[in-house]
Every structure is written in structure tokens, then in C-alpha cells.
Design a protein around this motif. Sequence first.
Motif, mmCIF file in Angstrom:
data_model
loop_
_atom_site.group_PDB
_atom_site.id
_atom_site.type_symbol
_atom_site.label_atom_id
_atom_site.label_comp_id
_atom_site.label_asym_id
_atom_site.label_seq_id
_atom_site.Cartn_x
_atom_site.Cartn_y
_atom_site.Cartn_z
ATOM 1 N N SER A 21 3.132 -6.964 0.850
ATOM 2 C CA SER A 21 3.302 -5.985 -0.221
ATOM 3 C C SER A 21 2.484 -4.743 0.103
ATOM 4 O O SER A 21 1.427 -4.808 0.733
ATOM 5 N N THR A 22 2.977 -3.601 -0.324
ATOM 6 C CA THR A 22 2.225 -2.358 -0.119
ATOM 7 C C THR A 22 1.644 -1.845 -1.419
ATOM 8 O O THR A 22 1.257 -0.687 -1.521
ATOM 9 N N ASN A 23 1.573 -2.707 -2.444
ATOM 10 C CA ASN A 23 0.828 -2.326 -3.646
ATOM 11 C C ASN A 23 0.235 -3.598 -4.232
ATOM 12 O O ASN A 23 0.741 -4.705 -4.045
ATOM 13 N N GLY A 24 -0.899 -3.387 -4.896
ATOM 14 C CA GLY A 24 -1.629 -4.528 -5.460
ATOM 15 C C GLY A 24 -3.088 -4.440 -5.073
ATOM 16 O O GLY A 24 -3.711 -3.367 -5.185
ATOM 17 N N ASN A 25 -3.642 -5.525 -4.545
ATOM 18 C CA ASN A 25 -5.087 -5.586 -4.286
ATOM 19 C C ASN A 25 -5.407 -5.603 -2.797
ATOM 20 O O ASN A 25 -6.493 -6.034 -2.412
ATOM 21 N N MET A 26 -4.477 -5.138 -1.892
ATOM 22 C CA MET A 26 -4.677 -5.064 -0.444
ATOM 23 C C MET A 26 -4.969 -6.425 0.163
ATOM 24 O O MET A 26 -5.578 -6.538 1.229
ATOM 25 N N ALA A 27 -4.531 -7.504 -0.510
ATOM 26 C CA ALA A 27 -4.767 -8.830 0.044
ATOM 27 C C ALA A 27 -3.943 -8.997 1.322
ATOM 28 O O ALA A 27 -2.736 -8.722 1.338
ATOM 29 N N LEU A 28 -4.588 -9.415 2.395
ATOM 30 C CA LEU A 28 -3.965 -9.668 3.706
ATOM 31 C C LEU A 28 -3.149 -8.459 4.211
ATOM 32 O O LEU A 28 -2.131 -8.586 4.860
ATOM 33 N N LEU A 44 -3.029 0.945 -4.708
ATOM 34 C CA LEU A 44 -3.759 -0.035 -5.527
ATOM 35 C C LEU A 44 -3.085 -0.105 -6.887
ATOM 36 O O LEU A 44 -2.718 0.929 -7.474
ATOM 37 N N ASN A 45 -2.945 -1.325 -7.385
ATOM 38 C CA ASN A 45 -2.189 -1.475 -8.635
ATOM 39 C C ASN A 45 -2.833 -2.598 -9.464
ATOM 40 O O ASN A 45 -3.076 -3.698 -8.960
ATOM 41 N N GLY A 46 -3.170 -2.274 -10.730
ATOM 42 C CA GLY A 46 -3.759 -3.258 -11.657
ATOM 43 C C GLY A 46 -3.500 -2.869 -13.104
ATOM 44 O O GLY A 46 -2.794 -1.888 -13.368
ATOM 45 N N THR A 47 -4.127 -3.576 -14.012
ATOM 46 C CA THR A 47 -3.893 -3.278 -15.432
ATOM 47 C C THR A 47 -5.125 -3.669 -16.242
ATOM 48 O O THR A 47 -6.018 -4.385 -15.753
ATOM 49 N N ASP A 48 -5.149 -3.181 -17.495
ATOM 50 C CA ASP A 48 -6.237 -3.529 -18.430
ATOM 51 C C ASP A 48 -5.621 -4.322 -19.586
ATOM 52 O O ASP A 48 -4.574 -3.931 -20.123
ATOM 53 N N PRO A 49 -6.249 -5.458 -19.979
ATOM 54 C CA PRO A 49 -5.665 -6.291 -21.051
ATOM 55 C C PRO A 49 -5.464 -5.532 -22.357
ATOM 56 O O PRO A 49 -4.529 -5.806 -23.098
ATOM 57 N N GLU A 50 -6.382 -4.560 -22.624
ATOM 58 C CA GLU A 50 -6.242 -3.811 -23.875
ATOM 59 C C GLU A 50 -5.275 -2.642 -23.720
ATOM 60 O O GLU A 50 -5.012 -1.927 -24.697
ATOM 61 N N GLY A 51 -4.804 -2.473 -22.506
ATOM 62 C CA GLY A 51 -3.861 -1.361 -22.292
ATOM 63 C C GLY A 51 -4.554 -0.036 -22.064
ATOM 64 O O GLY A 51 -3.888 0.998 -22.119
ATOM 65 N N ASP A 52 -5.878 -0.057 -21.887
ATOM 66 C CA ASP A 52 -6.578 1.209 -21.625
ATOM 67 C C ASP A 52 -6.208 1.731 -20.230
ATOM 68 O O ASP A 52 -5.923 0.941 -19.323
ATOM 69 N N GLY A 75 -3.871 5.412 -7.629
ATOM 70 C CA GLY A 75 -4.207 4.362 -6.679
ATOM 71 C C GLY A 75 -3.579 4.543 -5.295
ATOM 72 O O GLY A 75 -3.602 3.613 -4.499
ATOM 73 N N ASN A 76 -2.999 5.733 -4.993
ATOM 74 C CA ASN A 76 -2.357 5.957 -3.690
ATOM 75 C C ASN A 76 -3.424 6.122 -2.610
ATOM 76 O O ASN A 76 -4.299 6.994 -2.724
ATOM 77 N N ILE A 77 -3.342 5.295 -1.578
ATOM 78 C CA ILE A 77 -4.314 5.327 -0.484
ATOM 79 C C ILE A 77 -3.667 6.034 0.717
ATOM 80 O O ILE A 77 -2.541 5.725 1.110
ATOM 81 N N THR A 78 -4.425 7.002 1.296
ATOM 82 C CA THR A 78 -3.957 7.814 2.428
ATOM 83 C C THR A 78 -4.884 7.601 3.618
ATOM 84 O O THR A 78 -6.107 7.585 3.461
#
Length: 693
Positions: A21-28, A44-52, A75-78
Motif C-alpha cells: 500500500s502507498t498510504n497508511g502507516n508505512m508498514a513494510l 500517511l493516513n489515519g483518523t481521530d476517534p472523536e473526528g478531530d 500526509g503526502n511524503i515527498t
Amino acid sequence: PLVPVSQANFAPYFFDNGVGSTNGNMALFSLPEDTPVGSHVYTLNGTDPEGDPVSYHISFDPSARSVFSIDPNFGNITLVEELDREREDEIEAIISISDGLNLVAEKVVILVTDANDEAPRFIQEPYVVLVPEDTPAGSSIFKVHAVDKDTGSGGSVTYFLQNLHSTQFAMDRHSGVLRLQAGATLDYEKSPTHYVTVVAKDGGGRLRGADVVFSATTTVTVNVEDVQDTAPVFVGTPYYGYVYEDTLPGSEVLKVVAVDGDRGKPHRLLYSLVNGSDGAFEINETSGAILVMQSPAQLQREVYELHIQVTEVSSVGSPAAQAMVPVTIRIVDLNNHPPTFYGESGPQNRFELSMNEHPPQGEILRGLKITVNDSDQGANAKFNLRLVGLGGIFRVVPQTVLNEAQVTIIVENSAAIDFEKSEVLTFKLLAIEVNTPEKFSSTADVVIQLLDTNDNAPKFTSHYYIARIPENAPGGSNVVAVTAMDPDTGPWGEVKYSIYGTGADFMIHPTTGLIYTQPWVSLDAEAIARYNFYVKAEDVEGKYSLAEVFITLLDVNDHYPQFKKSIQKETMVLGTPVKIEATDEDAEEPNNLVDYSITRAEPVNVFDIDAHTGEIWLKNSIRSLDALHNITQSGDCTWSLEVQAKDRGSPSFSTTALLKIDITDTEVGTSHGQEKGSKGQLRPLPAAKCGRS
């Protein structure tokens, strides 16, 4: 009272989207090393439980390079630094996500994957190897080694020779071992050093979207080591020596020189005289000098054929390879006699001859009795003969003489033997020794007096002659003189002239070439204005040449102008001229140009005439018959004029004619007794044209 309960705020978190995958937490996450700087490589892609709203960050160890930059909002990495797997095959970074209150950080490792960006590189250069020349064919003689830092096929190396068609060497493509080809041998004497170019090539791979292959080259210097496998060789062969009549016993005649064929490690050489000497000669065993041991008067033969042997002495002192060479020694006298020319009565250095010019090609000059002699013996009596001067006109035989010969001179270029160009031909005979150091020589002068023959035809000074004479020239008048030259002497050079072909009105003096008119001829430019004919110049034997003569007759004013009739009658209509005409039969202008004039008229002021055309008009003041009656009393309307026609020659001639003019004011004969009036109406003709009204 009620106590408010605070609500817990949960931390944001990254999505884990797994491998590839090319988005998320850069795992592997992995990245090729040839990724261009400035590329967007991951989100990089994530979320906040409260929606903040969340923000993203990436950081590196202070001692490491900051390879990436990030857009905190998206979260775009260059990629901002170039990657090099061979220097750094993984990148450690801290990525984090924050909702403003809570921050979650994770350590990630990004793998840098290989691209084929490295070329093979030879190690432990330079490559120099010493190989004995007797190394068996097919033997391995050296091993090269190259490394390629890439992985996979891009890091695998194979070897081959740049000269794919080499007959001397072969290369193992996988091991890098250089070996002699099957059937190939090394030879120090032919080639002591070989330069072999080796190419190392990787297996190829992807680089920036393309398949590429890298290679490197190196040179292996193969020095061939000499071994004792070649016999000695004599240099400077063939060998010839000479013993002269004043040579002293014990003198060196010549020296033979040999070298070991194995130049790398040569052996010592010893010389010996095998046979052919009969005790007359000896040889120095170390220097190769051949000595004569007897006086020349004691020597029994003119030529001795000696056989000299050279033997290699090995490092342990035993005889090794040998070679043999023949030596020719001649017993000769001193070169103390130059070549000498002889005539019929003894030595002579000048020979004379008279002969006709232009003898046949190949003719021998039999009047020259010449002998040449050299009293020495053998090579000292060998000399060349050649002619000096007058190149290519004569040749001499023989060209090479041993002791003595009759000298023969032969005509080579008959055309050049020309009395008119040169009455005397002079050249030298040169005899010069061929093989002697002194090169003795002598010369003799040959003088040939040429006799003239009739070999030239008369030749005119011009191809054509142009003349002009008046047509009234009397018979026997000179026209033009032609000239022809014949360079031959005596009667052969005398020229006779004649008219050739047509030209009956002219004659030519046979010796002076003066052309003149026949005594009876009467020339007339009006009948024949131009003549052309040929004249001939001939010698006593009939050799001749021609020239063309052009004669133009100059017109003379010898004709009077002529009117058709001496008395002419014309009718003149008022306003229209009458024309009188005379012709002049002369050939050219101005003699045949005619001018007109009125020489007598009564009264004088009635008519005008055009001097060039002969047109006669009433004067401008007379516009009617009434006006005409006012100045004349003629009752019958007829006037007489005397008109003169005069040519423009010098002196000029003239003729007159009487012209009677009847004048009317209408066109007679318009229509059955009618005339056209002034306004165009037809009316009956009056009974009397000039009657007064």
C-alpha cells in the motif's frame, strides 16, 4: 449538587493497509533507489476517534539525512534526497499523528531496493603477467576479477575478450580465467608482448524505467618470457669478401656476425671454419673475423667458397644450437684502369660524322667506329655506357660492358634530327664503372654534322590574304603580294607560285608572289563585286601548301542616272504630287544615290520637287486653278519642266528629262464622265479644264 463528569479524549491512530500500500502507516514500505527526487512516494493516513482534524509529521535521527518531507495536513511524503542502496539500504524514520491534544509516534524502516546503477569494476589492477613462450596451448595464464555492487542480475558479472575473433587467447565468461587458445603458441621472437583487452559486463536491469547493461574494460599485459628454442641467425648475409693484389697475409678480409635467435636470454657464440679454405683462410672464433693467411700471389683460385659454422654455448658450457653460412671470397686485382674510348687508330675522345637529317627510326650510325675498354679484371672492369645531352634522340648499346665492347649508337627519335632546328648535334659518351668505390669514368664527344634534305613544304605567312582594288583599275594592275617560306636550303627552298583552281581574271608572278589582273580584263563591280580563289606555293619536288585570296572591287562612279524616258507626260490633280524617277546602276552608295532638282521652269514659282523621292508638288500658295491662272497665261493647263537627276559620286554625273504636266482640280475617270466635287458630289466634267469662268 451534581458534579460534572469529564469525557475522555481518545488518541488518533494510523491505518495499517498492509504490504504494497502507498498510504497508511508505512508498514513494510520499500522504495527503489532510482526514484527521482521530488517524487510523491507515500501518503500517511489515519483518523481521530472523536473526528478531530489530525496532522502528520516525520523526523529522522540527527545523525542521518532527512530523506523525506511531508505535508502535515494531507500526509503526502515527498523524496528530497537521492537514494543509493549500495551506501544505505534502509532508512529509519519516526512518523507521528496528532489531533492537537494527543500525539502518537511510530518508528518505521523503509527498505531501499536495488536498481542497476552500478558498473562492474576490475580490482587489483594493473594486470601484468609473465608467460614462458613454451607454455602449452590451452593453458590458463591469468585470472581477472570484477565486482558489481548491484544485486540480482545487475550484480552478476560475465567476461569476454573485446577481440571476439582472437586466435591467440580465450576467456572463460564466468570465472574470468584467461587462457591460450587451443592450437595457439607464444613466440618471443615474433611478439614479446601481447595486450589483451577484457570486457566485464553485468547481467542488466532496470534503471529509471529502462533496461540497462553496464560494462567495464581492462588490459592484461602478457609479457612473453624467452626460452632457448631458436637457433642462432647470421645477419648481413650474403657474405662476399675480396682479396686484392696488395693485400698482406694476416689481414682481415671480412667479418661474419651471428646472434642468438633467443634474444631474451642469448647464449655465447663461437665461430669455426668448416671447409673450403685449403689453408688459405682462418676465422677468429669469438669475433667472426676471417683472415687471409697467404699472399695473393700464392692463392691458387680466383674464388673461394668457405663454410662458416656458429655454435651456441649453453650456460653449463656444453654446445647447443648451430647454424651454417657460406662466404664467397674473390681474388681481384686493384682497380687502376679507367674505361677508355678508342677509334680506328687508338685512344680517341672526339668522334665526328656527317649524315642526312631524319634518318629512319632504329638506324645505326655506321660511320662511327668506337670501341671502349677497361683493362682491369673482374668487377673492376664492369662499367655502364650512357649518352649525356640530347635526351631521347639516340640510344647507346650495350649499356653495360665487361672489359671491352663495340659501341653502337642507334636513332631513337627521327623527328628531332632536323637540319632546320640544328645543323650540328653534339653529345657525350660516358663510360662509368659500376661496382668500384672509385667509380672511374671517361667521356668522348660525338659531333654529328646534319645534311639538309627536302623535308619541308613551303608555308604561306598567312592562311588567307584580303585585297581591295578599284573596279576601273586597268589590266595588269597589282592587287596583293603573297609570301611563302620554305626553310630548306638550296633549290629545295625555292618557291614557285601559281593560281590554284578558279581565278581566270588574275595572274600571279611565279617567283615574287605578286598577284595582278590579266592584261585584257575589264573589272566591273556591278557585275562581280568579290572574287576568291586559292594560290599555291610549291617547291622543286612538288611539295606545296595553299592560301585563300579574297579580292573586293571598290565601286567607281561610272554610271549616269537614267530616266525611263527623256520626255514624260503626267497629269496632276490639285493637292496630289506626281513622281519622276531615275536609276543609277553603280554598285554602291553614294555612287548610286540620286538627288532631284528642277533646272528650268516657266514660270519658276509654280512647282517644288522633293530632292530625295522625286515627288513634284504645286507650291503651297497655289490651292486652285484660279490661283494658278493668276500667275501664268497658259491656256491649255499644261506646263513643261526640266528635271535633273544627279548622283552623289565624286565626280558626280547628272541627266535631265523634260516633264509635261497637265493639271486638273478633279479625279478624272471617277465614273463615266463624272468628277467628284469639293464636297464629294459627282458632277459632269467641264468641257475645258482650265477655262476661266
